[in-house]
Design a protein around this motif. Structure first.
Motif, PDB file in Angstrom:
ATOM      1  N   ILE A 234      -3.926   6.324   3.274  1.00 29.74           N
ATOM      2  CA  ILE A 234      -3.513   5.085   2.619  1.00 29.74           C
ATOM      3  C   ILE A 234      -4.115   5.092   1.218  1.00 29.74           C
ATOM      4  N   ILE A 235      -3.255   4.921   0.224  1.00 27.62           N
ATOM      5  CA  ILE A 235      -3.660   4.980  -1.183  1.00 27.62           C
ATOM      6  C   ILE A 235      -3.506   3.592  -1.790  1.00 27.62           C
ATOM      7  N   ASP A 236      -4.523   3.187  -2.554  1.00 31.79           N
ATOM      8  CA  ASP A 236      -4.436   1.946  -3.313  1.00 31.79           C
ATOM      9  C   ASP A 236      -3.570   2.205  -4.547  1.00 31.79           C
TER      10      ASP A 236
ATOM     11  N   ALA B  97      -5.272   4.264  -7.352  1.00 30.43           N
ATOM     12  CA  ALA B  97      -5.024   5.598  -6.788  1.00 30.43           C
ATOM     13  C   ALA B  97      -6.184   6.060  -5.915  1.00 30.43           C
ATOM     14  N   GLU B  98      -6.998   5.147  -5.435  1.00 30.24           N
ATOM     15  CA  GLU B  98      -8.107   5.499  -4.546  1.00 30.24           C
ATOM     16  C   GLU B  98      -7.600   5.684  -3.122  1.00 30.24           C
ATOM     17  N   ARG B  99      -8.096   6.717  -2.458  1.00 28.24           N
ATOM     18  CA  ARG B  99      -7.731   6.945  -1.065  1.00 28.24           C
ATOM     19  C   ARG B  99      -8.618   6.054  -0.193  1.00 28.24           C
TER      20      ARG B  99
ATOM     21  N   ILE C  77       5.818  -2.102  10.971  1.00 22.22           N
ATOM     22  CA  ILE C  77       4.615  -2.402  10.197  1.00 22.22           C
ATOM     23  C   ILE C  77       4.524  -1.556   8.935  1.00 22.22           C
ATOM     24  N   VAL C  78       5.041  -0.319   8.985  1.00 21.47           N
ATOM     25  CA  VAL C  78       5.014   0.536   7.797  1.00 21.47           C
ATOM     26  C   VAL C  78       5.999   0.026   6.756  1.00 21.47           C
ATOM     27  N   LYS C  79       7.211  -0.332   7.176  1.00 22.04           N
ATOM     28  CA  LYS C  79       8.202  -0.833   6.227  1.00 22.04           C
ATOM     29  C   LYS C  79       7.757  -2.141   5.583  1.00 22.04           C
ATOM     30  N   GLU C  80       7.032  -2.961   6.335  1.00 20.91           N
ATOM     31  CA  GLU C  80       6.640  -4.269   5.828  1.00 20.91           C
ATOM     32  C   GLU C  80       5.464  -4.213   4.866  1.00 20.91           C
ATOM     33  N   ASN C  81       4.556  -3.265   5.056  1.00 23.36           N
ATOM     34  CA  ASN C  81       3.304  -3.281   4.282  1.00 23.36           C
ATOM     35  C   ASN C  81       3.075  -2.031   3.440  1.00 23.36           C
ATOM     36  N   PHE C  82       3.907  -0.989   3.566  1.00 26.09           N
ATOM     37  CA  PHE C  82       3.629   0.270   2.893  1.00 26.09           C
ATOM     38  C   PHE C  82       4.882   0.838   2.243  1.00 26.09           C
ATOM     39  N   ILE C  83       4.654   1.661   1.232  1.00 27.46           N
ATOM     40  CA  ILE C  83       5.663   2.582   0.710  1.00 27.46           C
ATOM     41  C   ILE C  83       5.308   3.949   1.282  1.00 27.46           C
ATOM     42  N   PHE C  84       6.187   4.502   2.100  1.00 26.76           N
ATOM     43  CA  PHE C  84       5.862   5.689   2.899  1.00 26.76           C
ATOM     44  C   PHE C  84       6.427   6.952   2.248  1.00 26.76           C
TER      45      PHE C  84
ATOM     46  N   TRP D  84       0.839  -1.184   0.000  1.00 28.14           N
ATOM     47  CA  TRP D  84       0.000   0.000   0.000  1.00 28.14           C
ATOM     48  C   TRP D  84       0.884   1.247   0.000  1.00 28.14           C
ATOM     49  N   LEU D  85       0.318   2.361  -0.422  1.00 27.16           N
ATOM     50  CA  LEU D  85       1.034   3.641  -0.426  1.00 27.16           C
ATOM     51  C   LEU D  85       0.495   4.503   0.711  1.00 27.16           C
ATOM     52  N   MET D  86       1.369   4.890   1.634  1.00 27.82           N
ATOM     53  CA  MET D  86       0.980   5.734   2.760  1.00 27.82           C
ATOM     54  C   MET D  86       1.624   7.112   2.587  1.00 27.82           C
TER      55      MET D  86
END
Length: 471
Positions: free
Chosen positions: A274-276, A280-282, A240-247, A211-213
């Motif tokens: 959090i962006i898909d 690109a949906e929020r 948790i952010v590093k594992e599941n998101f691009i921050f 996911w994109l945060m």
């Protein structure tokens, strides 16, 4: 020329901090005008005008010499009227003297003004206003950064040559120790931030199935700096952010921040979304200061409800077999149903569903008579008993774990890091009344902890975590 007033020299030096000799030269060139002399000094950058003053004095001397020569010539002509040979010698001598004076004047010409190279900069360069757009190439400096912001924060995530590692190592600069401590306390989470703009990071998230945060910060809102101090610095949040998101973290006045605000409306700061990356949906928004426990709980719940991977196809229900019977083999009820379907224009055979035959009871007479005892295997969940655990006092070997119940309430308790996951179930059964009579699940980032019931809390990775209790 009029003599230079000493008061003008003193006033010139007080305004420009120049030497008295330089002040005298500028006043001499400007014929004693103090305003003109100061203006010339400012515009020329304080260059040396001693050569100009010498040239001016030479010109005055030349004029005086010419006048004296003319007087001498007229005087000689009036005194010597005998012939033209004496006048010719005097003219030759006068020409030689004029030539010598011209050569001396040529040697006293001042050097040319040194060239200067300047650069035209934008209004938002380094925090400078439009009134200071010109900077010399040798003395260009930027405004001192705030103690709450990293150096050059206005260009956050848009400088293609930005060195994040060096910036993180030198956060705070060579300022005072107090300022350095503040800068370290409120520094941006450079260790988990992506190194590209929004579009590039979205493509990376799409390729890595993450996911994109996005965190939009306002420099003047202290709550935004609190996020850097309390939330993004928390080890569990980082994990948790590093594992599941691009921050990503942008400032609202940066190029990427304005671009984001054009696509996604912003109401308040701080702003976390959090962006898909596929559409690109929020998907989720936080518009207030949030503590790490609540943030981990919200993120865990979001990850449980949403997934970027295609859901596995559910096993289809077994279809009933369609068996075509002959009319003579049908029962009276089946014949009546077939006749009704035929009258409505349907296929009579399609109305007859023959279910699979149930297996015959093959129980042995011994089982029927109850001679053998029935063995009931106890499940892993049923084997867990409610046990109250005292909180350990050693903070180094223990961890705090939060639980979020189905009704939204929360529980907090400290456990030893070496304790098995079983103690979490025992704690919930002892504290939650409904958990004693009905089965529940402990979920951490989409993972069922019941599968790791005998592993330690450190092995499972739930230190300082927020766990969902699903009834």
């Amino acid at each position: 020329m009029e003599s230079i007033n000493s008061e003008d020299i003193v006033q010139f030096c007080a305004i420009t901090s120049a030497d008295p000799d330089v002040a005298s030269n500028y006043l001499t060139v400007c014929d004693g005008s103090l305003d003109r002399a100061i203006t010339l000094y400012m515009e020329s950058g304080g260059i040396d005008l001693s050569g100009t003053t010498s040239t001016s004095n030479n010109n005055n001397n030349n004029n005086n010499s010419n006048v004296s020569r003319g007087e001498r010539r007229s005087r000689s002509s009036s005194n010597d009227g005998s012939g033209d040979f004496g006048g010719f010698d005097q003219d030759e001598e006068l020409a030689r003297s004029l030539q010598e004076e011209d050569s001396r004047a040529a040697q006293s010409i001042r050097a040319p003004i040194a060239p200067r190279h300047e650069m035209l900069l934008g209004d938002d360069y380094g925090g400078h206003s439009s009134s200071s757009m010109f900077h010399s190439g040798s003395s260009r400096t930027r405004a001192a950064p705030s103690v709450f912001l990293p150096p050059d924060s206005s260009t956050l995530a848009r400088d293609a040559f930005r060195d994040f590692a060096a910036e993180a190592a030198t956060m705070g600069g060579d300022s005072s120790p107090k300022t350095s401590r503040l800068a370290d306390l409120f520094k941006a989470p450079l260790d988990m931030m992506a190194r590209g703009d929004f579009d590039q990071s979205r493509n990376v998230a799409k390729n890595e199935t993450k996911w994109l945060m996005v965190n939009i910060q306002e420099a003047g809102v202290f709550a935004c700096q609190v996020l850097n101090r309390d939330l993004w610095s928390d080890p569990s949040v980082k994990e948790i952010v590093k594992e599941n998101f691009i921050f990503l973290q942008f400032y609202s006045d940066s190029v990427e921040g304005k671009k984001y605000a054009a696509y996604y409306p912003l109401k308040t700061f701080p702003h976390i979304a959090i962006i898909d990356p596929r559409t690109a949906e929020r998907m989720h928004v936080w518009s207030k200061t949030i503590d790490p426990i609540d943030f981990l709980s919200d993120v865990a719940e979001f990850l449980d409800l949403h997934s970027l991977t295609d859901s596995a196809s559910k096993p289809s229900q077994p279809k009933k077999k369609k068996i075509v019977k002959d009319v003579s083999d049908m029962t009276e009820e089946e014949q009546l149903q077939a006749a009704m379907m035929a009258s409505m224009g349907g296929d009579a055979s399609s109305a007859i569903d023959i279910p699979d035959e149930e297996p015959e009871d093959v129980s042995t007479p011994v089982e029927e008579e109850g001679l053998l005892p029935e063995v009931v295997e106890e499940s892993v969940f049923d084997s867990i008993k409610p046990v109250r655990h005292e909180e350990p006092t050693d903070l180094a070997t223990s961890t705090r774990i939060g639980f979020r119940l189905s009704d939204g309430s929360r529980l907090m308790h400290r456990f030893p890091k070496s304790a098995p996951v079983r103690v979490l179930f025992e704690y919930i059964k002892s504290e939650v009344e409904d958990a004693r009579t009905q089965q529940f699940e402990l979920v951490f980032i989409g993972k069922q902890l019941l599968d790791d019931i005998d592993k330690t809390l450190t092995e499972v990775g739930v230190e300082n975590a927020q766990i969902m209790v699903q009834m």
